[in-house]
Design an enzyme around this catalytic site. Structure first.
Site, mmCIF file in Angstrom:
data_model
loop_
_atom_site.group_PDB
_atom_site.id
_atom_site.type_symbol
_atom_site.label_atom_id
_atom_site.label_comp_id
_atom_site.label_asym_id
_atom_site.label_seq_id
_atom_site.Cartn_x
_atom_site.Cartn_y
_atom_site.Cartn_z
ATOM 1 C CB CYS A 4 -6.123 4.426 -3.362
ATOM 2 S SG CYS A 4 -7.403 5.639 -3.095
ATOM 3 C CG HIS A 680 7.037 -8.769 -4.383
ATOM 4 N ND1 HIS A 680 5.853 -9.459 -4.403
ATOM 5 C CD2 HIS A 680 6.733 -7.545 -3.919
ATOM 6 C CE1 HIS A 680 4.866 -8.682 -3.985
ATOM 7 N NE2 HIS A 680 5.373 -7.513 -3.678
#
Length: 764
Positions: A4, A680
């Site tokens: 997933c 990030h």
């Protein structure tokens, strides 16, 4: 075997930890990686035969049929990082998996319950994985069918009293028919693959036929409506669990071979079909009939109230009995001269796809790449009044999307009713206004626009709240994978220990791999790490999603599997364009000009005294390294790192970069544990990829799952266009190397920038 949508970092961290631990315990280990590009370093039949146990960590169903008869342990990927030694020890006493013929493939409920122990880590529920499996297979049918219908109506359609019609025998009628077939298959595919994820191949046929029955109301007394996609979800789960139950029935040995291919599919299909027709169909038909009568009694009430109610109904199940009741009620009044009721319905019909498509643009980081692409298709379908474009979103997140749809639909319907908008044809969406079938066009567009915006804002708010709760729950349990897309458990570790002591570990990765600025990124085209992890006679292993299973036994052979990155990552030592990465920095690496830097001893806090060393294809340089952070909090640290990156000239807007990075943190911490944080951001506030590194002497509270303060902080910033490959490669390389305790210690102990860059140059 896929996983997933999850983070990429934990996949490699878990693999590295399992490999290191297995080697230290004297096991041989093999790692097979699995992602959207397929399997790498696949475990052979001999590997599995000789292994004593299997550990699988997957957030999506994996084919476990080859592990029948082996010890299997299921845990979350975080357990592979935090307690690898315990897993290898526990797998030796794990139960045997799949003791009966036909059991084990697919890894649905049968796999979950019939084989493999459960570890301490959190694993996605079978219901969640089954629903996501069905949605992922349904989306192409929605997109293809919807777009073909929309194009055919746009080019070849014209308004008639019966709705938008295409000239019989024309080319565009053929295109429309093809699109209609796609829509007819949409719900059966959803239902079939939900069932498949639960009960494996024997459940596929009953699931698909059950889905077909759900969408054909004439089979259970509904001439003009059906149970729609909600009925398809119901039949999918019923078929899957019915097959699981039938599998448990003991039959003579001679009958076992025909059970999965003949007996189970026939019995399950017949039972489910008759149950839906005679049991479920009657209440659905009753609801349809009584809703119609109830609406008829409301025609004399306030237009605003009636419009809101019709909008709620239109948006509820998108083609189901409630939706069809409202639509047929409105279209039936056109012939009697009352076109305002249809005007209310027409304004509400496009709100769901337009709103969901808009939501993917407003908060991109909340959606995977596939969902964002589906959102664009939904926007297009909404313009042509095709409400089914929102079904994939409603099926994937019903608790958030359906209420948001209903709120937007109610607003649009109420505004249309208040303004007296009329529609002369039984169809909805902007297309009918463009073709001249709507009276009160300006207010019609106002109603549609406001309804879509309300739906979009409500959706992102509800999804955001749900994601925060999930992240908090994971952080609270400590046994799950992590918060947010980056830290979410995404890898399944399958470890098989066999032979003299052999272990096979599988760590898997999903099609949507890393969240940049909070969003899951899909599909990487090359694995960052595909080679075997060898120490003595170590064989590398397999991987797949969040959760894990392991089985061990015997003496000294260990195989570990790690999932590859799904996305355009580069192989070790290569940039995304295939060129070699500047990794030969250790022991006197080279700068961008290729000159040796081994003779530089001075502290490189000064740009003049430090050698021009490049790491990670030059994205991390002396300009983006800071030996000590001044900040003592996460937000301040991210701003300091952003300002550090700005020194390269690659940051156009520091404030926007900070905002996006903090938005990513809000979705789930990027503190990976082991005193590491990798914040990030994916944003056009940067003009080119840039990676910064800094240390904190006292450590910063980053909300890491293991409770450690972050002392090694990497910040990755990439523009939107580059995010599909570079950030995945960088994250994969960093996450694997940072699991090396000696590497971390040397990075902490490096005296200056030059020394830090030499250590970082070891990242390959």
């Amino acid at each position: 075997m896929t996983a997933c949508p999850t983070g990429i970092a934990h996949t490699y961290m878990a693999a590295e930890k399992l490999a290191q631990t297995a080697r230290s315990l004297g096991h041989e280990i093999k790692v097979e990686t699995q992602g959207s590009i397929g399997a790498e370093n696949v475990l052979s039949d001999n590997d599995v035969r000789d292994a004593d146990g299997v550990i699988i960590a997957a957030d999506k169903d994996v084919d476990r049929s080859r592990f029948v008869g082996k010890k299997v342990l299921a845990v979350g990927v975080a357990e592979g990082i935090r307690h690898p030694e315990q897993l290898i020890e526990r797998v030796q006493s794990a139960p045997l998996y799949g003791g009966e013929p036909g059991d084990g493939a697919g890894g649905g409920a049968a796999a979950a319950s019939g084989g493999g122990g459960t570890g301490g880590g959190k694993e996605r529920s079978v219901a969640y994985k089954a629903l996501m499996n069905g949605v992922s297979y349904m989306i192409p049918f929605v997109v293809v069918g919807g777009l073909l219908i929309a194009i055919s109506l746009a080019v070849g359609g014209h308004p008639t009293p019966e709705g938008l019609k295409i000239a019989p025998g024309s080319f565009w009628e053929d295109v429309n028919n093809i699109g209609t077939i796609g829509f007819q298959l949409m719900v059966p595919i959803l239902s079939g693959y939900i069932a498949y994820a639960i009960g494996d191949r024997p459940a596929l046929v009953p699931g698909m036929i059950g889905g077909w029955i759900a969408t054909h109301g004439e089979l259970y007394g509904m001439k003009d409506a059906s149970a729609g996609f909600i009925g398809g979800i119901v039949t999918g789960f019923l078929a899957g669990y019915l097959v699981v139950w039938i599998k448990k029935v003991k039959v003579p040995r001679f009958a076992q071979p025909i059970m999965p291919i003949i007996v189970i599919p026939i019995a399950a299909t017949t039972a489910l079909g008759l149950f839906f027709v005679y049991v479920l169909g009657k209440p659905i038909s009753w609801v349809f009939t009584h809703l119609t009568g109830w609406l008829s009694g409301m025609t004399g009430t306030s237009a605003i109230v009636l419009g809101a109610i019709l909008g709620l109904m239109i948006a509820f199940d998108m083609g189901g009995p409630v939706n069809k009741t409202a639509f047929l009620f409105g279209s039936g009044l056109i012939a009697s001269g009352n076109q305002t009721v249809m005007g209310m319905c027409a304004a509400a019909i496009p709100v769901m796809p337009l709103g969901q498509g808009l939501a993917t643009l407003i908060r991109r980081h909340l959606y995977s790449e596939q969902e964002r692409e589906t959102g664009m298709a939904a926007l297009f379908m909404g313009l042509f009044g095709i409400s089914e474009g929102a079904i994939p979103f409603a099926a994937a997140r019903p608790a958030q999307v359906i209420p948001a749809n209903m709120l937007g639909g109610a607003v649009a319907g109420a505004l249309a009713g208040m303004a007296g908008v009329a529609d002369a044809v039984p169809h909805g969406g902007p297309i009918v206004a463009v073709l001249g079938a709507v009276d009160g066009v300006p207010m019609f567009f106002v109603a549609v626009a406001i309804g879509a915006v309300v739906t979009a804002l409500a959706t992102v708010a509800l999804v955001d709240v749900a994601e925060r709760r999930k992240s908090g729950a994971r952080a609270g349990t400590g046994g799950g994978a992590g918060g947010g897309a980056e830290v979410m458990a995404g890898a399944d570790a399958v470890v098989t220990v066999g032979g003299a002591s052999s272990v096979v570990a599988e760590t898997g990765e999903a099609s949507s791999v890393v969240a940049e600025a909070g969003e899951a990124e899909p599909v990487v085209t090359e694995p960052v790490f595909a080679g075997p992890v060898v120490a003595e006679s170590v064989i590398a292993g397999v991987g797949a999603g969040a959760g894990a299973e392991a089985a061990v036994g015997g003496a000294s052979r260990t195989a570990v599997a790690v999932a590859p990155v799904t996305g355009a990552t580069a192989a070790p030592g290569q940039g995304s364009d295939g060129e070699a990465v500047d990794n030969d920095v250790s022991g006197g690496g080279q700068g961008a000009d290729g000159d040796s830097d081994s003779d530089s001893d001075s502290d490189s806090d000064s740009a003049d005294s430090a050698p021009s060393v490049e790491v990670l294809s030059g994205h991390l340089t002396e300009q983006t390294v800071k030996t000590q952070l001044d900040a003592d909090g996460k937000e301040a640290a991210i701003r300091e790192m952003a300002e550090l990156a700005a020194g390269t000239g690659k940051v156009a807007d520091v404030d926007e970069l900070v905002r996006v990075a903090l938005a990513r943190e809000a979705q789930g911490t990027t503190g990976l544990g082991e005193e590491i944080a990798i914040p990030h951001a994916k944003t056009d506030a940067v003009t080119a990829p840039v990676v910064g590194f800094a240390r904190s002497a006292d450590g910063i509270d980053w909300g890491s799952l293991d409770g450690t303060l972050a002392k090694l902080v990497f910040m990755i910033s990439v523009p939107e266009a580059a995010a599909g490959d570079e950030h995945l490669r960088i994250l994969a390389l960093l996450s694997r190397k940072l699991m090396d305790a000696d590497f971390r210690a040397r990075l902490q102990g490096a005296e200056d920038k030059a020394a830090i860059l030499r250590v970082l140059g070891e990242i390959r």
